[in-house]
Design a protein around this motif. Structure first.
Motif, short mmCIF file in Angstrom:
data_model
loop_
_atom_site.label_atom_id
_atom_site.label_comp_id
_atom_site.label_asym_id
_atom_site.label_seq_id
_atom_site.Cartn_x
_atom_site.Cartn_y
_atom_site.Cartn_z
N VAL A 340 -18.73 1.05 2.53
CA VAL A 340 -17.86 0.35 3.47
C VAL A 340 -18.63 -0.78 4.16
CG1 VAL A 340 -16.77 0.63 5.74
CG2 VAL A 340 -16.18 2.18 3.87
N ALA A 341 -19.86 -0.47 4.58
CA ALA A 341 -20.67 -1.48 5.26
C ALA A 341 -20.95 -2.66 4.33
CB ALA A 341 -21.99 -0.86 5.74
N ALA A 342 -21.34 -2.36 3.07
CA ALA A 342 -21.63 -3.41 2.11
C ALA A 342 -20.38 -4.24 1.83
CB ALA A 342 -22.18 -2.80 0.82
N HIS A 343 -19.25 -3.53 1.66
CA HIS A 343 -17.99 -4.21 1.34
C HIS A 343 -17.58 -5.12 2.51
CE1 HIS A 343 -13.74 -4.61 0.08
NE2 HIS A 343 -14.23 -4.41 -1.14
N ALA A 344 -17.78 -4.62 3.72
CA ALA A 344 -17.44 -5.43 4.90
C ALA A 344 -18.29 -6.68 4.95
CB ALA A 344 -17.64 -4.59 6.16
N ALA A 345 -19.58 -6.54 4.61
CA ALA A 345 -20.48 -7.69 4.64
C ALA A 345 -20.05 -8.73 3.61
CB ALA A 345 -21.92 -7.24 4.36
N VAL A 346 -19.75 -8.29 2.39
CA VAL A 346 -19.31 -9.22 1.35
C VAL A 346 -17.98 -9.86 1.74
CG1 VAL A 346 -18.67 -9.44 -1.09
CG2 VAL A 346 -20.53 -7.92 -0.43
N SER A 347 -17.08 -9.04 2.32
CA SER A 347 -15.79 -9.57 2.77
C SER A 347 -15.98 -10.69 3.78
CB SER A 347 -14.95 -8.46 3.40
OG SER A 347 -14.72 -7.44 2.48
N ALA A 348 -16.88 -10.46 4.73
CA ALA A 348 -17.14 -11.46 5.77
C ALA A 348 -17.68 -12.75 5.14
CB ALA A 348 -18.12 -10.91 6.79
N MET B 228 -7.76 -9.81 6.78
CA MET B 228 -7.84 -10.63 5.58
C MET B 228 -6.57 -10.71 4.76
SD MET B 228 -11.69 -9.79 4.30
CE MET B 228 -11.62 -10.99 2.98
N SER B 229 -5.62 -9.78 4.94
CA SER B 229 -4.42 -9.85 4.10
C SER B 229 -3.40 -10.79 4.74
CB SER B 229 -3.82 -8.46 3.93
OG SER B 229 -3.09 -8.11 5.08
N ARG B 230 -2.22 -10.81 4.16
CA ARG B 230 -1.20 -11.75 4.63
C ARG B 230 -0.17 -11.08 5.53
NH1 ARG B 230 0.43 -13.70 -1.15
NH2 ARG B 230 1.89 -15.07 -0.07
N GLN B 231 -0.49 -9.87 6.01
CA GLN B 231 0.48 -9.17 6.85
C GLN B 231 -0.23 -8.32 7.90
OE1 GLN B 231 1.43 -8.00 3.20
NE2 GLN B 231 0.63 -5.92 3.23
N SER B 232 0.53 -7.86 8.86
CA SER B 232 -0.05 -7.01 9.91
C SER B 232 -0.18 -5.59 9.39
CB SER B 232 0.85 -7.02 11.14
OG SER B 232 2.08 -6.43 10.83
N LEU B 233 -1.18 -4.86 9.88
CA LEU B 233 -1.39 -3.48 9.43
C LEU B 233 -1.44 -2.50 10.60
CD1 LEU B 233 -2.16 -1.87 6.74
CD2 LEU B 233 -1.93 -4.33 6.47
N VAL B 234 -2.47 -2.64 11.42
CA VAL B 234 -2.70 -1.67 12.49
C VAL B 234 -1.54 -1.70 13.50
CG1 VAL B 234 -4.27 -0.91 14.28
CG2 VAL B 234 -5.18 -1.86 12.17
N SER B 235 -1.15 -2.91 13.89
CA SER B 235 -0.09 -3.02 14.90
C SER B 235 1.23 -2.49 14.35
CB SER B 235 0.05 -4.47 15.36
OG SER B 235 0.37 -5.27 14.25
N THR B 236 1.40 -2.56 13.03
CA THR B 236 2.65 -2.08 12.43
C THR B 236 2.80 -0.58 12.64
OG1 THR B 236 2.37 -3.77 10.74
CG2 THR B 236 3.99 -2.06 10.29
N MET B 237 1.69 0.16 12.59
CA MET B 237 1.77 1.60 12.79
C MET B 237 1.94 1.93 14.27
SD MET B 237 2.24 4.33 11.32
CE MET B 237 1.95 4.41 9.56
N ILE B 238 1.80 0.92 15.14
CA ILE B 238 2.04 1.15 16.57
C ILE B 238 3.47 0.74 16.93
CG2 ILE B 238 1.34 0.47 18.91
CD1 ILE B 238 -1.53 0.13 17.69
#
Lengths: 359, 249
Positions: A340-348, B228-238
């Motif tokens: 998860v940490a690695a994926h988050a870094a690449v994502s950023a 990063m996606s094109r829609q809301s996620l966390v707030s949707t579950m709230i």
């Protein structure tokens, strides 16, 4: 062998007084949890019933069941029980040997067909056509099937006959198999334990002889009166368990104080047996009372559920690495956390390089 | 924003929703009501139960250092077990309620329970999502409900393990309650499935770790998708409302 005399006749022949006989009946009623009104019924059964022929066979086993059985609680009781049954065949206890002994077996099979109780200590190995256990020049498997065909009921003594025990532990090279997987057309009562408690063994036989039926059995075929609860449920150290007081090492202060042995791998919470109530050696003690955890000897697969000194059983892993549920779980969670940490870094990084992606 | 976008979609028929599983947005939308209140409440309530169960469950397998004092005055381990049993029973009842809502709720309510494993199109979209997570796709697709990969993970790494944890948990509870108890009648079969009691303990413990691993991924991905996606996620579950960040398809 097949004498018509009743149990009571046998007792009197051996010089047992009427008073001792009545005491035995009361004691038996109490040990079976039947209450005082059943003592006269037991006495009546003993006075009128003929002795039931019992064939005691030994397959792959260590004879600890026989050894336990002959130490049944009160010495008088063990005497009585041996006379109570017409024990026509038993490797350990019979006087006959060789062809004479095998002849006794044949006699019971033909003359008492459908009447005798077959008590089996140990189990048959099925590999190589049963060649790993030969009795009287024949595979034990053959002898067992032959004798089971004419039996009224079968008593599976001990963990060998009930669950397979050590010879059936992985990888089980001889393919040792518990009785109920070989004999399927007879009522089988399992009395597991390595060995079972002596008073449990005599108690089960007394019940069958007194009421002429098998005692109430649980879903695994064990008598409920002795295997209805776990060691843990009636353990005298249970208050320490609920309090959160555990022995942390074998020789620490907590261990001396008699705290719960749960952390030392005690199998009490997963073991159905009467040790914490009936106890051993005429009620003197049982493993937990002498400071050692239960190893779960009356439970299925107890040899494969080791180590005995850890709460969590060993789990087979693909690479053969020793592991338990916590080691596997923590490793998986650690790998996923790092992922998860690695994926988050690449994502950023991706987002910095392509600010428009995903929008 | 026109009001037509804000209207709650009428609950569709159960079967038609399964057939029309493709929840990819066909029209540019701004916000859609997805998760009804019972689903949202269940989600957070269930999460709370799981946190309590994992903490107390871990401690039941690996107890804290011993407490000093008279055993008659202490009930430390007993309370840890009590919390575990209570949270487990509440979770089970909530799960039953959630299954009921999957039947009567809107069609997003049963997405968790019925991934369309037989649909080739759905599997292609799973593959698309895999490529998105391995940085091989530049743009993700838009989904009103769960994306197919999420649906797959929720079914196999969350729902099935959760059901397994409930079954094995009640079976172990039944051992304490006694073999003549209602619980043993209901869950005694678990011991036939897994063998002896030790195995059921091991399976229960491993299942806890599967749920812990799922939770790690679930929380990370939910936050990542929110950014990063094109829609809301966390707030949707709230709030229950799904917001889309663009009007493209």
């Amino acid at each position: 062998m097949s004498s018509p005399e009743t149990f009571y006749d046998v007792f009197r022949q051996q010089g047992i007084s009427r008073r001792s006989f009545n005491k035995f009946c009361s004691l038996t009623a109490a040990s079976l949890g039947l209450g005082p009104s059943f003592a006269p019924r037991i006495a009546h059964a003993m006075e009128t019933k003929r002795r039931t022929p019992v064939i005691w066979m030994n397959g792959l086993e260590c004879t600890c069941c026989s050894e336990s059985f002959i130490r049944s609680g009160h010495p008088l009781v063990s005497d009585v029980v041996l006379s109570m049954l017409s024990l026509d065949y038993s490797h350990v206890l019979m006087a006959a040997a060789g062809h004479q002994a095998e002849a006794a077996l044949e006699e019971t099979r033909t003359q008492h067909a459908g009447e005798y109780i077959l008590a089996v200590e140990g189990n048959p190995p099925l590999n190589e056509d049963g060649m790993f256990c030969i009795v009287g020049g024949r595979p034990f498997l053959e002898q067992l099937k032959e004798m089971a065909a004419g039996a009224k009921a079968i008593v599976a003594w001990g963990s060998c006959a009930s669950n397979g025990c050590v010879q059936a532990a992985k990888p089980n090279p001889t393919q040792a198999t518990p009785i109920h997987k070989v004999i399927r057309d007879k009522p089988i009562i399992k009395v597991p334990g390595c060995p079972p408690i002596a008073e449990v063994m005599t108690g089960v036989l007394t019940y069958i002889l007194t009421f002429d039926r098998l005692p109430p059995l649980d879903r695994l075929g064990r008598p409920e009166m002795f295997y209805g609860q776990r060691i843990h449920d009636k353990c005298y150290r249970r208050p320490h368990f609920d309090a959160g007081q555990f022995a942390e090492e074998w020789d620490d202060e907590n261990s001396r104080k008699g705290y719960c042995l749960y952390k030392m791998g005690c199998r009490g919470p997963t073991t159905y047996n009467a040790c914490s109530t009936v106890r051993w050696n005429e009620g003197v003690s049982f493993p937990i009372q002498s400071g050692h955890g239960c190893i779960g000897c009356s439970e299925e697969n107890f040899w494969d559920n080791g180590p005995f000194y850890d709460r969590l059983a060993e789990v087979q892993t693909p690479l053969g690495v020793e592991a338990n549920a916590d080691k596997i779980g923590l490793t998986a969670a650690g790998v996923i956390g790092a992922g998860v940490a690695a994926h988050a870094a690449v994502s950023a990084l991706t987002r910095v390089r392509n600010p428009n992606s995903g929008e | 924003m026109t009001s037509s976008f804000e209207s709650k979609p009428r609950p569709k028929g159960f079967l038609s929703a399964v057939v029309h599983h493709a929840t990819e947005v066909q029209t540019p939308a701004a916000k859609i009501y997805v998760y009804e209140a019972p689903v949202r409440i269940w989600h957070w309530f269930n999460a709370l139960c799981i946190v309590l169960l994992v903490i107390t469950g871990y401690l039941i397998g690996k107890p804290l250092p011993s407490v000093e004092g008279e055993a008659s005055e202490l009930f430390v381990f007993g309370y840890i077990r009590l919390i575990h049993f209570a949270a487990g029973q509440i979770l089970a009842i909530a799960l039953l309620f959630r299954i009921g809502w999957a039947i009567i709720g809107n069609h997003h309510a049963h997405q968790l329970f019925l991934p369309p494993l037989w649909s080739a199109k759905w599997w292609r979209e799973v593959w698309h999502e895999v490529r998105w997570y391995t940085f091989l796709e530049r743009t993700p697709k838009k989904y009103v409900g769960h994306n197919p990969l999420a649906q797959l993970a929720m079914f196999f790494l969350f729902l099935l393990p959760l059901l397994n944890a409930v079954a094995t948990g009640f079976a172990l509870y039944a051992e304490g309650a006694g073999t003549d108890s209602m619980w043993y009648t209901l869950f005694g079969w678990v011991f036939t499935v897994y063998g002896d009691s030790m195995h059921v303990h091991t399976v229960h413990r491993l299942t806890m770790w599967v749920i812990v691993c799922f939770s790690l991924i679930h929380i990370y991905v939910a936050i990542r998708e929110d950014i990063m996606s094109r829609q809301s996620l966390v707030s949707t579950m709230i709030s229950g409302w799904r917001y889309f960040k663009d009007d493209r398809e």
